[in-house]
Write an enzyme that holds these catalytic residues in place. Structure first.
Site, mmCIF file in Angstrom:
data_model
loop_
_atom_site.group_PDB
_atom_site.id
_atom_site.type_symbol
_atom_site.label_atom_id
_atom_site.label_comp_id
_atom_site.label_asym_id
_atom_site.label_seq_id
_atom_site.Cartn_x
_atom_site.Cartn_y
_atom_site.Cartn_z
ATOM 1 N N HIS A 81 17.556 32.395 21.430
ATOM 2 C CA HIS A 81 17.486 30.947 21.588
ATOM 3 C C HIS A 81 16.437 30.392 20.635
ATOM 4 O O HIS A 81 15.437 31.058 20.380
ATOM 5 C CB HIS A 81 17.129 30.564 23.039
ATOM 6 C CG HIS A 81 17.445 29.153 23.355
ATOM 7 N ND1 HIS A 81 16.569 28.131 23.088
ATOM 8 C CD2 HIS A 81 18.564 28.594 23.879
ATOM 9 C CE1 HIS A 81 17.141 26.992 23.446
ATOM 10 N NE2 HIS A 81 18.351 27.240 23.922
ATOM 11 N N GLU A 92 24.358 30.845 27.929
ATOM 12 C CA GLU A 92 25.793 31.071 27.721
ATOM 13 C C GLU A 92 26.259 32.414 28.274
ATOM 14 O O GLU A 92 27.427 32.574 28.628
ATOM 15 C CB GLU A 92 26.127 31.023 26.226
ATOM 16 C CG GLU A 92 25.662 29.791 25.501
ATOM 17 C CD GLU A 92 26.565 28.613 25.702
ATOM 18 O OE1 GLU A 92 27.158 28.503 26.795
ATOM 19 O OE2 GLU A 92 26.683 27.808 24.780
HETATM 20 N N1 CMC Z 1 21.980 38.726 17.819
HETATM 21 C C1 CMC Z 1 21.431 39.369 16.767
HETATM 22 N N2 CMC Z 1 20.423 38.861 16.054
HETATM 23 C C2 CMC Z 1 19.949 37.673 16.412
HETATM 24 C C3 CMC Z 1 20.460 36.948 17.496
HETATM 25 C C4 CMC Z 1 21.515 37.529 18.207
HETATM 26 N N3 CMC Z 1 22.064 36.907 19.245
HETATM 27 N N4 CMC Z 1 19.786 35.793 17.610
HETATM 28 C C5 CMC Z 1 18.891 35.766 16.633
HETATM 29 N N5 CMC Z 1 18.985 36.913 15.903
HETATM 30 C C6 CMC Z 1 18.194 37.284 14.751
HETATM 31 C C7 CMC Z 1 18.737 36.645 13.476
HETATM 32 O O1 CMC Z 1 19.729 37.438 12.881
HETATM 33 C C8 CMC Z 1 17.502 36.556 12.630
HETATM 34 O O2 CMC Z 1 17.208 37.806 12.076
HETATM 35 P P1 CMC Z 1 16.479 37.918 10.642
HETATM 36 O O3 CMC Z 1 15.176 37.200 10.787
HETATM 37 O O4 CMC Z 1 16.362 39.378 10.443
HETATM 38 O O5 CMC Z 1 17.394 37.221 9.683
HETATM 39 C C9 CMC Z 1 16.410 36.270 13.652
HETATM 40 O O6 CMC Z 1 16.888 36.783 14.894
HETATM 41 C C10 CMC Z 1 16.160 34.796 13.780
HETATM 42 O O7 CMC Z 1 17.403 34.140 13.894
HETATM 43 P P2 CMC Z 1 17.557 32.565 13.732
HETATM 44 O O8 CMC Z 1 19.004 32.206 13.658
HETATM 45 O O9 CMC Z 1 16.659 32.069 12.648
HETATM 46 O O10 CMC Z 1 16.911 32.106 15.060
HETATM 47 P P3 CMC Z 1 17.181 30.811 15.794
HETATM 48 O O11 CMC Z 1 16.064 30.647 16.695
HETATM 49 O O12 CMC Z 1 17.516 29.693 14.892
HETATM 50 O O13 CMC Z 1 18.553 31.214 16.561
HETATM 51 C C11 CMC Z 1 20.414 31.051 17.913
HETATM 52 C C12 CMC Z 1 18.950 30.676 17.744
HETATM 53 C C13 CMC Z 1 20.887 30.618 19.287
HETATM 54 C C14 CMC Z 1 21.239 30.312 16.857
HETATM 55 C C15 CMC Z 1 20.588 32.590 17.765
HETATM 56 O O14 CMC Z 1 19.775 33.278 18.679
HETATM 57 C C16 CMC Z 1 22.031 33.025 17.870
HETATM 58 O O15 CMC Z 1 22.768 32.953 16.884
HETATM 59 N N6 CMC Z 1 22.487 33.525 19.077
HETATM 60 C C17 CMC Z 1 23.854 33.927 19.261
HETATM 61 C C18 CMC Z 1 24.758 32.735 19.541
HETATM 62 C C19 CMC Z 1 24.500 32.154 20.918
HETATM 63 O O16 CMC Z 1 24.329 32.867 21.896
HETATM 64 N N7 CMC Z 1 24.510 30.812 20.979
HETATM 65 C C20 CMC Z 1 24.231 30.094 22.198
HETATM 66 C C21 CMC Z 1 22.884 29.454 22.117
HETATM 67 S S1 CMC Z 1 22.207 28.925 23.703
HETATM 68 C C22 CMC Z 1 23.074 27.523 24.100
HETATM 69 C C23 CMC Z 1 22.654 26.297 23.389
HETATM 70 O O17 CMC Z 1 21.453 26.016 23.214
HETATM 71 O O18 CMC Z 1 23.553 25.551 23.035
#
Ligand code: CMC
Length: 361
Positions: free
Chosen positions: A253, A308
């Site tokens: 998240h 989710e």
């Molecule tokens: N699985 C694998 N790696 C992950 C995941 C995951 N679920 N989430 C984050 N990471 C990794 C990402 O690959 C990155 O790695 P690196 O630094 O090596 O490139 C690092 O963690 C940081 O990722 P980010 O995208 O910069 O982090 P963020 O805080 O912007 O991401 C997120 C938030 C929700 C987009 C992400 O955790 C994600 O893609 N999760 C999977 C999709 C998901 O479950 N979405 C529902 C979100 S909750 C409901 C809502 O708020 O709407």
């Protein structure tokens, strides 16, 4: 001039609506812990709290119920639009088209009646199109039942849900109604800041929610369970995904650096409704293994299940079809989006950040 990718940690608004404390995993609506609202107040009560700043008195609740009722009636008036859409149109897109075709409620745009009106209309439009797509019965939406019971009643072709089913969906909808400046609420606020009307600002928010990094994740969580099949294959499958650089849906998240408090409550609900079922064993086992593997793959990132993950399990236990999981999330978020739109209007300042021109290399 430097810029911040994804506006991460940038404070772009003040809001009275909710507070997310990502370090300790707390979410409150107008100062009330969301866990304390679940089970005590229904969707309309909590929407009233967001829109008006307080839980409703008896007469206020009655007026709100009347507004929800008239919102459903107004949706009725655009059924000819919905009924003429091709079945291939996604249900959320169909509902958005319906919202844009509805006549505007009386009253001015800064008054919460438009919020209640469109919040009530959205599921009616959505489920009308879903019924058309699948050749299901189309009950009339003008029943005197709560918002959540009406949702299940329309989805099930006019069969009233049980009290336990309404309680489970109500808990989900209260928990997911509002979440500060998430991507879709921000999109709605940007649109509202241009003085676009409520229906259009809501559609901006709605469409922003559809992506898998936001509201599009729950069906992908269920796809993950299907692909894993049985717990004995979980490690191999999860490791395979991570080694290919893929994200595990339902984990991580932007704000929470610990367990998402909504996921905890939903886990408890899923544990009750799926007790003794293989799907619960699989979901709990995959959760444990994924958290361990993510900690190893992304040290220091604190990737836990988000809302989710357990929402997907709760919605499946209620037989909400996979194609409607994101739309059901949107149905609950309508109250939060419209509260943001109202709040943004009061501030009356166009949202228009800067970009730095960077010449192509
Ligand atoms: N699985 C694998 N790696 C992950 C995941 C995951 N679920 N989430 C984050 N990471 C990794 C990402 O690959 C990155 O790695 P690196 O630094 O090596 O490139 C690092 O963690 C940081 O990722 P980010 O995208 O910069 O982090 P963020 O805080 O912007 O991401 C997120 C938030 C929700 C987009 C992400 O955790 C994600 O893609 N999760 C999977 C999709 C998901 O479950 N979405 C529902 C979100 S909750 C409901 C809502 O708020 O709407």
């Amino acid at each position: 001039m430097a810029w911040v990718n994804g506006l991460q940690d940038v404070v772009a608004a003040g809001t009275e609506l909710s507070e997310v404390n990502g370090e300790v995993g707390k979410l409150s609506y107008r100062g009330r812990d969301v866990g304390d609202l679940v089970g005590k107040f229904d969707y309309e009560d909590v929407a009233h709290l967001l829109w008006f700043g307080e839980l409703p008195s008896e007469p206020q609740k009655q007026s709100l119920n009347e507004l929800f009722f008239s919102g459903r009636q107004a949706a009725n008036e655009v059924f000819d639009v919905i009924d003429n859409l091709p079945a291939a149109v996604d249900a959320m897109n169909a509902a958005a088209i319906g919202l844009l075709c509805m006549r505007a409620p009386s009253g001015d745009e800064s008054d919460a009646s438009a919020a209640a009106w469109y919040t009530a209309a959205f599921p009616v439009l959505l489920l009308r199109h879903y019924a058309n797509q699948h050749g299901l019965l189309k009950p009339r939406p003008d029943i005197h039942a709560g918002h959540v019971a009406t949702y299940l009643y329309l989805l099930r072709g006019g069969i009233m849900p049980t009290t336990e089913e309404v309680q489970a969906l109500e808990a989900y909808m209260v928990l997911t109604m509002e979440h500060s400046l998430n991507a879709s609420a921000f999109a709605g606020r940007v649109a509202a800041s241009t003085r676009a009307n409520t229906a259009r600002a809501l559609v901006a928010a709605l469409m922003t929610m559809t992506g898998p990094l936001h509201g599009g994740a729950p069906s992908l969580v269920l796809d993950m369970f299907d692909a894993i099949g049985s717990l004995s294959r979980a490690d191999e499958w999860l490791e395979g995904e991570l080694s290919m650089g893929r994200r595990l849906m339902g984990f991580g998240h932007r704000v929470y650096r610990t367990v998402d408090p909504r996921a905890q409550v939903l886990h408890t609900i899923a544990a009750k409704s799926l007790a003794g079922q293989d799907s619960l064993v699989l979901a709990e086992g995959v959760e444990r293994r994924a958290v361990k593997l993510l900690a190893a793959a992304k040290p220091g990132r604190q990737l836990h299940p988000n809302v989710e993950y357990w929402a997907a399990c709760v919605l499946r236990s209620l037989d909400i079809p996979r194609s409607l999981l994101t739309a059901t999330f949107a149905a609950s978020r309508m109250a939060g989006w419209s509260a943001h739109i109202l709040e943004q209007r009061r501030c009356d300042k166009l949202i228009r950040p800067q970009a730095v021109y960077v010449a192509a290399p």
